[in-house]
Scaffold this active site. Structure first.
Site, short mmCIF file in Angstrom:
data_model
loop_
_atom_site.label_atom_id
_atom_site.label_comp_id
_atom_site.label_asym_id
_atom_site.label_seq_id
_atom_site.Cartn_x
_atom_site.Cartn_y
_atom_site.Cartn_z
N LYS A 156 0.82 -1.22 0.00
CA LYS A 156 0.00 0.00 0.00
C LYS A 156 0.85 1.27 0.00
CE LYS A 156 -2.14 -1.90 3.51
NZ LYS A 156 -1.75 -3.31 3.28
N ILE A 157 1.83 1.32 0.90
CA ILE A 157 2.64 2.54 1.03
C ILE A 157 3.61 2.67 -0.15
CG2 ILE A 157 4.34 3.74 2.48
CD1 ILE A 157 2.98 2.35 4.92
N ASP A 176 10.09 -6.76 -4.71
CA ASP A 176 9.07 -7.23 -3.76
C ASP A 176 9.10 -8.74 -3.76
OD1 ASP A 176 6.40 -8.01 -2.59
OD2 ASP A 176 6.20 -5.83 -2.51
N CYS A 204 8.93 -2.27 3.00
CA CYS A 204 8.56 -3.67 3.28
C CYS A 204 8.54 -3.87 4.79
CB CYS A 204 9.57 -4.62 2.63
SG CYS A 204 11.27 -4.30 3.13
N ASN A 210 14.75 -10.35 6.18
CA ASN A 210 15.32 -9.10 5.65
C ASN A 210 15.93 -8.20 6.73
OD1 ASN A 210 13.14 -7.88 6.85
ND2 ASN A 210 12.02 -7.50 4.96
N THR A 231 11.27 4.53 6.13
CA THR A 231 10.09 4.85 6.94
C THR A 231 9.41 3.54 7.36
OG1 THR A 231 8.73 5.03 4.94
CG2 THR A 231 9.59 7.09 5.84
N SER A 232 10.12 2.40 7.21
CA SER A 232 9.47 1.12 7.50
C SER A 232 9.78 0.63 8.91
CB SER A 232 9.86 0.08 6.47
OG SER A 232 8.85 0.02 5.49
N ARG A 233 10.92 -0.01 9.08
CA ARG A 233 11.33 -0.46 10.41
C ARG A 233 12.84 -0.34 10.50
NH1 ARG A 233 6.91 0.37 11.61
NH2 ARG A 233 5.35 -0.99 12.55
N ASP A 257 13.04 7.67 9.48
CA ASP A 257 11.91 7.87 10.40
C ASP A 257 11.90 6.77 11.45
OD1 ASP A 257 9.49 9.23 11.24
OD2 ASP A 257 8.42 7.43 10.57
N GLU A 262 15.24 2.24 18.33
CA GLU A 262 14.38 3.39 18.64
C GLU A 262 13.56 3.21 19.91
OE1 GLU A 262 11.86 3.35 15.05
OE2 GLU A 262 10.17 2.87 16.35
N HIS A 294 9.75 8.33 14.30
CA HIS A 294 8.66 7.44 13.90
C HIS A 294 7.33 8.22 13.81
CE1 HIS A 294 7.66 2.90 13.82
NE2 HIS A 294 6.72 3.57 13.16
P1 NAI Z 1 1.87 -3.87 2.85
O1 NAI Z 1 1.68 -5.17 3.54
O2 NAI Z 1 0.74 -3.28 2.08
O3 NAI Z 1 3.12 -3.99 1.84
C1 NAI Z 1 4.34 -4.57 2.19
C2 NAI Z 1 4.98 -5.10 0.91
O4 NAI Z 1 6.29 -5.59 1.24
C3 NAI Z 1 4.20 -6.29 0.30
O5 NAI Z 1 3.99 -6.06 -1.08
C4 NAI Z 1 5.11 -7.49 0.55
O6 NAI Z 1 5.00 -8.47 -0.45
C5 NAI Z 1 6.48 -6.82 0.55
N1 NAI Z 1 7.51 -7.59 1.21
C6 NAI Z 1 7.40 -8.40 2.29
N2 NAI Z 1 8.60 -8.91 2.61
C7 NAI Z 1 9.48 -8.43 1.71
C8 NAI Z 1 10.88 -8.61 1.48
N3 NAI Z 1 11.60 -9.38 2.28
N4 NAI Z 1 11.45 -7.97 0.44
C9 NAI Z 1 10.72 -7.17 -0.37
N5 NAI Z 1 9.40 -6.96 -0.23
C10 NAI Z 1 8.79 -7.59 0.81
O7 NAI Z 1 2.41 -2.86 3.96
P2 NAI Z 1 2.33 -1.28 3.97
O8 NAI Z 1 1.04 -0.85 4.56
O9 NAI Z 1 2.72 -0.75 2.64
O10 NAI Z 1 3.47 -0.93 5.05
C11 NAI Z 1 4.83 -1.21 4.81
C12 NAI Z 1 5.61 -1.05 6.09
O11 NAI Z 1 5.60 0.32 6.48
C13 NAI Z 1 5.01 -1.77 7.31
O12 NAI Z 1 5.39 -3.12 7.37
C14 NAI Z 1 5.57 -1.00 8.45
O13 NAI Z 1 6.79 -1.60 8.87
C15 NAI Z 1 5.86 0.38 7.88
N6 NAI Z 1 5.03 1.44 8.45
C16 NAI Z 1 5.66 2.52 9.02
C17 NAI Z 1 4.93 3.56 9.56
C18 NAI Z 1 5.59 4.77 10.15
O14 NAI Z 1 4.92 5.57 10.82
N7 NAI Z 1 6.88 4.98 9.92
C19 NAI Z 1 3.46 3.51 9.57
C20 NAI Z 1 2.90 2.36 8.89
C21 NAI Z 1 3.66 1.36 8.38
#
Ligand code: NAI
Length: 346
Positions: A156-157, A176, A204, A210, A231-233, A257, A262, A294
């Protein structure tokens, strides 16, 4: 009607406000606790039907055992990521729900805000002009137009971030684990992504596989001057290797972020303290590193969606025996979206 009792951990003023403003709050009896949920604080959940937690609560085996012993039935994450929960151990013991999407725009837009701030030196300009220093020395940036951005994770993001980048006239390549079909996205191997990208943005989830995907080895393969956005983890990047990469002038800039350690510092005010984390202190001291705490998710729209979806998740679980947003270790392993089902996973 008996209200569902929720022990709400790591509560901040903005969390409380959005949960108290929600139209469906009346069905719940919420106790807001400032402390995080850890092995030391789990006893505070005594008497609750559900615990509501955020990204830095630590849901390990001990915490799960204790919650189950106290009769807590549900862990409701008010976030999307769930790497802080031992989901494998939780399977069959306690259910876990999350908010899979609250505002992917918030996070994607923050990633772009960090990138623009960094490469156009907005953070420097803000400080300079407040001091009536109108010099432009050291402020030269570069155009985004025509540059190649490598996006890891096209969920999504990531997809929204790709759209934003395309609006800037950038070339997009992506990696991906499960590439989206018919998306028009050019998927490449990680090695190719490291080699071709001027900018790399992580979207991701953090998994065992990963952890530290950006490390000394992968940095070696990158272009000199590459900009890294996370901005992920935090655990996706080996922070010490990042410091070395920046010192060696291999990494042109980092926009963070999230940070792997953290949980010890983010979300708190340490302005009057000595921070003991030398790696974080070194990163923050560098002129080409921007750290936000974050906060990518933190928009009004996201907070409203988080509160409403969390309450909906808890209501569905207790009132309707449904669990559409359940996080299940088996679904996770199979790579299927955990939201594909309505019923509880076990
Ligand atoms: P999502 O589930 O819609 O998309 C994640 C994508 O990553 C999927 O297409 C999946 O197939 C792919 N993926 C999984 N493992 C992978 C790997 N090893 N290598 C490559 N691609 C891989 O998740 P969304 O909503 O897009 O969120 C992504 C991440 O953003 C979350 O997991 C979270 O860690 C982070 N996040 C951070 C926030 C913040 O405030 N900084 C807020 C919300 C989410």
């Amino acid at each position: 009607m008996k209200k569902t009792k929720i022990a709400f951990f790591d509560a901040k003023d903005y969390d409380k406000q959005s949960f108290m403003d929600s139209d469906i709050k009346g069905e719940f009896d919420v106790t807001y606790l400032e402390t995080r949920l850890t092995s030391d604080t789990v006893k505070l959940a005594e008497g609750a039907d559900a615990v509501c937690i955020f990204v830095n609560d630590d849901i390990n085996k001990d915490v799960i055992d204790e919650l189950v012993k106290m009769g807590v039935k549900l862990i409701a994450l008010r976030c999307a990521g769930y790497n802080n929960v031992d989901i494998e151990y939780a399977y069959g013991r306690i259910h876990i729900v999350r908010v899979p999407a609250y505002s992917p725009y918030a996070v994607a837009e923050h990633a772009m805000a960090l990138l623009l701030t960094s490469i156009r030196r907005i953070h420097k300009a803000y400080i300079r002009t407040r001091d009536f220093n109108f010099s432009l020395s050291g402020m030269t940036g570069f155009d985004l137009h025509g540059k190649t951005v490598g996006v890891i994770g096209t969920g999504k993001i990531g997809r929204i971030f790709i759209d934003i980048c395309r609006g800037f006239g950038m070339n997009v390549i992506a990696n991906d684990k499960f590439p989206a079909k018919d998306s028009g996205i050019e998927y490449v191997s990680l090695d190719e992504l490291w080699q071709r990208s001027d900018i790399i943005s992580l979207h991701c989830p953090l998994t065992d596989e990963n952890f530290h995907m950006i490390n000394a080895k992968s940095m070696e393969k990158m272009k000199k001057g590459v900009v890294i956005i996370n901005t992920s983890r935090g655990g996706l990047i080996d922070s010490e290797a990042l410091v070395e990469g920046i010192k060696a002038r291999k990494i042109g800039a980092a926009c963070l972020d999230v940070y792997e350690e953290e949980s010890d510092v983010f979300f708190h005010d340490y302005s009057n303290h000595i921070v003991n984390d030398d790696t974080l202190a070194r990163l923050i001291s560098m002129p080409n590193v921007i750290v936000t705490s974050h906060q990518a998710f933190l928009t009004k729209e996201a907070l409203t969606n988080i509160a409403d979806t969390t309450y909906d998740n808890i209501r569905s679980f207790f009132a309707d025996d449904k669990c559409p947003n359940e996080v299940c270790y088996k679904c996770d392993k199979a790579g299927k979206c955990p939201q594909a089902h309505e019923k509880k996973c076990f």
